[in-house]
Design a protein around this motif. Structure first.
Motif, mmCIF file in Angstrom:
data_model
loop_
_atom_site.group_PDB
_atom_site.id
_atom_site.type_symbol
_atom_site.label_atom_id
_atom_site.label_comp_id
_atom_site.label_asym_id
_atom_site.label_seq_id
_atom_site.Cartn_x
_atom_site.Cartn_y
_atom_site.Cartn_z
ATOM 1 N N ILE A 56 0.513 -1.319 -0.211
ATOM 2 C CA ILE A 56 0.305 -0.374 0.218
ATOM 3 C C ILE A 56 0.806 1.497 -0.325
ATOM 4 O O ILE A 56 1.529 1.800 1.166
ATOM 5 N N ASP A 57 1.329 2.017 -0.890
ATOM 6 C CA ASP A 57 1.689 3.139 -0.994
ATOM 7 C C ASP A 57 1.417 4.146 -1.715
ATOM 8 O O ASP A 57 2.102 5.357 -2.400
ATOM 9 N N SER A 58 -0.001 4.098 -2.209
ATOM 10 C CA SER A 58 -0.794 5.528 -2.880
ATOM 11 C C SER A 58 -2.403 5.051 -2.837
ATOM 12 O O SER A 58 -3.066 3.808 -1.906
ATOM 13 N N LEU A 59 -3.062 6.054 -3.434
ATOM 14 C CA LEU A 59 -4.897 5.913 -3.434
ATOM 15 C C LEU A 59 -5.043 4.096 -4.997
ATOM 16 O O LEU A 59 -5.359 3.059 -4.902
ATOM 17 N N ALA A 60 -4.188 4.852 -5.725
ATOM 18 C CA ALA A 60 -3.764 3.728 -6.258
ATOM 19 C C ALA A 60 -3.571 2.038 -6.295
ATOM 20 O O ALA A 60 -4.038 1.437 -6.770
ATOM 21 N N HIS A 67 -9.235 7.965 6.181
ATOM 22 C CA HIS A 67 -8.162 8.631 6.776
ATOM 23 C C HIS A 67 -7.015 7.408 6.460
ATOM 24 O O HIS A 67 -6.068 7.387 7.336
ATOM 25 N N LEU A 68 -6.546 7.194 4.699
ATOM 26 C CA LEU A 68 -5.787 6.837 4.598
ATOM 27 C C LEU A 68 -4.116 7.633 4.786
ATOM 28 O O LEU A 68 -4.067 8.849 5.143
ATOM 29 N N PHE A 69 -2.879 6.530 5.539
ATOM 30 C CA PHE A 69 -1.884 7.277 5.570
ATOM 31 C C PHE A 69 -2.123 8.761 7.087
ATOM 32 O O PHE A 69 -1.099 9.271 7.280
ATOM 33 N N ALA A 70 -3.277 8.562 7.557
ATOM 34 C CA ALA A 70 -3.205 9.468 8.712
ATOM 35 C C ALA A 70 -2.368 9.127 9.556
ATOM 36 O O ALA A 70 -1.982 10.264 10.453
ATOM 37 N N ASN A 71 -1.702 7.917 10.376
ATOM 38 C CA ASN A 71 -0.482 7.869 11.654
ATOM 39 C C ASN A 71 0.862 8.231 10.116
ATOM 40 O O ASN A 71 2.045 7.440 11.143
ATOM 41 N N CYS A 72 0.789 8.529 8.839
ATOM 42 C CA CYS A 72 1.890 8.748 8.385
ATOM 43 C C CYS A 72 2.143 10.071 7.624
ATOM 44 O O CYS A 72 1.942 9.310 6.718
ATOM 45 N N SER A 73 2.071 10.544 8.011
ATOM 46 C CA SER A 73 1.671 12.369 7.518
ATOM 47 C C SER A 73 3.252 12.368 6.906
ATOM 48 O O SER A 73 2.820 13.091 5.137
ATOM 49 N N SER A 74 4.531 11.749 7.048
ATOM 50 C CA SER A 74 5.737 12.034 5.495
ATOM 51 C C SER A 74 4.925 11.256 4.405
ATOM 52 O O SER A 74 5.462 11.696 3.405
ATOM 53 N N ARG A 75 4.476 10.236 4.684
ATOM 54 C CA ARG A 75 4.036 9.602 3.872
ATOM 55 C C ARG A 75 2.971 9.951 2.647
ATOM 56 O O ARG A 75 3.084 10.006 1.844
ATOM 57 N N ARG A 76 2.619 10.501 2.902
ATOM 58 C CA ARG A 76 1.704 12.023 2.034
ATOM 59 C C ARG A 76 1.667 12.697 1.504
ATOM 60 O O ARG A 76 1.192 12.760 0.408
ATOM 61 N N LEU A 83 3.712 12.017 -1.688
ATOM 62 C CA LEU A 83 2.835 11.781 -3.079
ATOM 63 C C LEU A 83 2.418 12.768 -3.947
ATOM 64 O O LEU A 83 2.739 13.645 -3.577
ATOM 65 N N PRO A 84 2.251 12.360 -4.703
ATOM 66 C CA PRO A 84 1.800 13.346 -5.358
ATOM 67 C C PRO A 84 0.558 14.191 -5.486
ATOM 68 O O PRO A 84 0.711 13.495 -4.638
ATOM 69 N N THR A 85 0.034 14.719 -6.319
ATOM 70 C CA THR A 85 -0.702 15.764 -5.964
ATOM 71 C C THR A 85 -2.104 14.804 -6.278
ATOM 72 O O THR A 85 -1.762 13.689 -6.512
ATOM 73 N N ALA A 86 -3.466 15.373 -5.940
ATOM 74 C CA ALA A 86 -4.235 14.740 -5.993
ATOM 75 C C ALA A 86 -4.946 14.416 -7.142
ATOM 76 O O ALA A 86 -5.399 13.224 -8.069
#
Length: 578
Positions: free
Chosen positions: A22-26, A150-159, A162-165
């Motif tokens: 799990i590394d992105s919305l896709a 709330h995907l990646f809510a506990n990993c703000s650095s991960r968000r 990531l690229p733009t929406a």
């Protein structure tokens, strides 16, 4: 001295493991949609709220009962394999049991599900690590709805990394398109921020689905080939011949045929191509994968059929025995090890040659000029046309179905076809014939006396030697050529042809140059027998649709198109206003 090597905390291990999948919305969409397909879904609705980092996937698959729901998000829990031996019998898209568990470490996870035939539906919320925190009965149609919030809510650095929406939505769209191509029977509805984004309607074949994903391509621009293939000589078929005793829906929908199959969709090179090799796609057993060896095989099969710096449209889907595949090369399963790679390369090349050939089974109307196509579109689009070919089944028996009728401007051959008429450009048709003959039999013949060439650079001499010509000094700035390609021996311009060959390129480039120079020139009159011989030879080439430079060779008009244009369904009396 204190040890510097220590075990990582459990929560850190979970985050690292989740990052592999799990590394992105896709990637979330991909994992959830693949679970839906494994459950036998034929309708999938994906809803996204990118600013809220929220995703919901609903399907009409077989669903899960309460016991399965309580186990679904625990670590490495799956219904798809039982032992290490099953890793060589993978018939499903998912099998590691990582996706749902990883999501619980990176987001809030909720699943609603009801089995087909079940009386009750259940809603379960999961906590960190996959523990069940809430269970309740809920009203739901048979199938499953998975909501990730709330995907990646506990990993703000991960968000932040990531690229733009907008870029992530583009990746989601590409992911769904890839999966849809592998499963054309599925209906897709994609929503973004509570508005319908796009849909993909089901189709009988991938070729019929492709124009929905690539709108600039028409159905008539594509050729589809489906082949049933024998398994490779060293293949073990025990895995696919076994009879499953399980009653699970996954086992029921994922049995693999004891035979391998190949499904190929190609864009015909005289009608469509791309600036980049972005539409050379390979799928194996329902999943798009990266296989440089097979992709290069596809590109090689299209060599000398497209214009310079253009690339084909080609989608290849192999359904092969699971024991031929190792899915464990990449966590996302996009890179694989494929056994017997040379066997599959040979089968792919043969299938592409079949798709590009011209025969009664794959004959299609080709209108290459905008003016002609507009005229036909302006004609009446519907209606019954009372034309009766003398023998509609004739071309199914006789591959040489073109009959030379006339020559126009000493350049174009007018040919009659059981389904209409063709215009064939004589020079480039002959060029295609000669080029393939040269590729199959590159023959150099001695010449006497030698051909004398003046002022060749060392690079030009080296180039001629590279393609097999015998060349030696003959005096001050003079060179003697002792042999030449066979097609040039009857020509008066051999010296000019040799100079052309000396300017560089590989052997195939030289073969193209020789074929072009040796082919019959436009403006040359031809009698009936000469035209017919050329048509017959051209139809038997491997790639008859374009010349080696990528130019289209023929223009075809079907009888039905001609009938539409001339409005032959009109009643005679009414057409005169009576």
């Amino acid at each position: 001295m204190a040890s510097t090597i220590q075990a990582l905390p459990t929560e850190v291990v979970y985050l690292i493991t989740a990052g592999e999948v799990i590394d992105s919305l896709a990637s979330v969409v991909r994992e959830l949609v693949e679970n839906s397909l494994d459950a036998g879904a034929t309708r999938i609705v994906v809803s996204l709220w990118p600013q809220q980092w929220r995703i919901r996937v609903a399907d009409n698959g077989c669903g899960m009962n309460l016991d399965d729901l309580q186990q679904a998000a625990t670590a490495h829990s799956t219904s798809k394999i039982r032992s290490s031996a099953d890793l060589w019998k993978i018939n499903s898209l998912g099998f590691r049991g990582e996706a749902l568990h990883s999501l619980t470490t990176l987001a809030n996870l909720e699943i609603l599900s009801r089995t087909v035939g079940g009386k009750l539906g259940w809603r379960i919320s999961y906590g960190n690590g996959g523990e069940v925190v809430q269970v309740e009965v809920t009203a739901i149609a048979p199938g499953t709805v998975v909501t990730v919030s709330h995907l990646f809510a506990n990993c703000s650095s991960r968000r932040q990394g990531l690229p733009t929406a907008a870029q992530q939505m583009k990746a989601v769209q590409a992911t769904i398109h890839q999966i849809a191509l592998c499963h054309p029977h599925v209906t897709w509805q994609i929503w973004q921020n509570d508005r319908q984004w796009f849909t993909i309607c089901p189709a009988a074949t991938t070729g019929q689905l492709l124009p929905q994903i690539l709108p600039q391509v028409r159905q008539g621009d594509l050729q589809e080939v489906k082949l049933e293939l024998p398994n490779p000589p060293n293949s073990c078929t025990d895995a696919i011949n076994r009879v499953s005793t399980s009653n699970s829906c996954t086992d029921a929908i994922n049995r693999v045929s004891p035979h391998s199959s190949l499904n190929l969709v190609v864009g015909l090179p005289d009608r469509t191509h791309r600036h980049r090799p972005d539409w050379v796609r390979v799928a194996i057993n329902g999943r798009m994968v990266k296989t440089p060896e097979l992709e290069q095989t596809i590109l090689s099969a299209f060599h000398r059929t497209l214009p310079r710096d253009r690339y084909p449209i080609c989608f290849l889907h192999l359904a092969i025995s699971p024991d031929q595949i190792n899915w464990n090369r990449n966590p996302a399963k996009t890179e694989i090890y494929l056994n017997e790679i040379i066997y599959w390369q040979e089968q792919i090349t043969q299938a592409i040659n079949q798709a590009l050939s011209i025969s009664s089974t794959n004959f299609k109307e080709a209108v290459h000029t905008t003016r002609v196509s507009k005229l036909l579109k302006a004609a009446e689009a519907k209606g019954g046309y009372n034309f009766n070919p003398q023998n509609p089944n004739k071309d199914h028996k006789n591959p040489n179905s073109l009959k030379a009728v006339a020559q126009v401007s000493n350049t174009y051959i007018v040919a009659e076809h059981p389904g209409g008429m063709w215009l064939v450009e004589q020079h480039i048709a002959h060029e295609r014939v000669l080029y393939e003959q040269l590729c199959d039999n590159w023959q150099l013949v001695p010449v006497e006396p030698a051909i004398i060439i003046y002022q060749l650079s060392p690079a030009q001499v080296s180039q001629l030697q590279r393609i097999g010509l015998e060349i030696e000094p003959f005096g001050e700035q003079l060179w003697a050529v002792r042999n030449i390609p066979a097609p040039l021996q009857q020509r008066d311009d051999c010296a000019e042809a040799i100079l052309e060959l000396s300017w560089g390129g590989d052997l195939q480039t030289a073969q193209v140059a020789v074929a072009c120079r040796s082919a019959i020139r436009n403006g040359t009159p031809m009698n009936q027998q000469e035209m017919q011989t050329l048509l017959d030879n051209w139809q038997h080439t491997r790639n008859p649709r374009t010349c080696p430079h990528g130019r289209p060779i023929y223009l075809s008009l079907e009888e039905s198109a001609l009938a539409r244009f001339f409005r032959r369904n009109w009643v005679i009396g009414k057409s005169h206003g009576i």
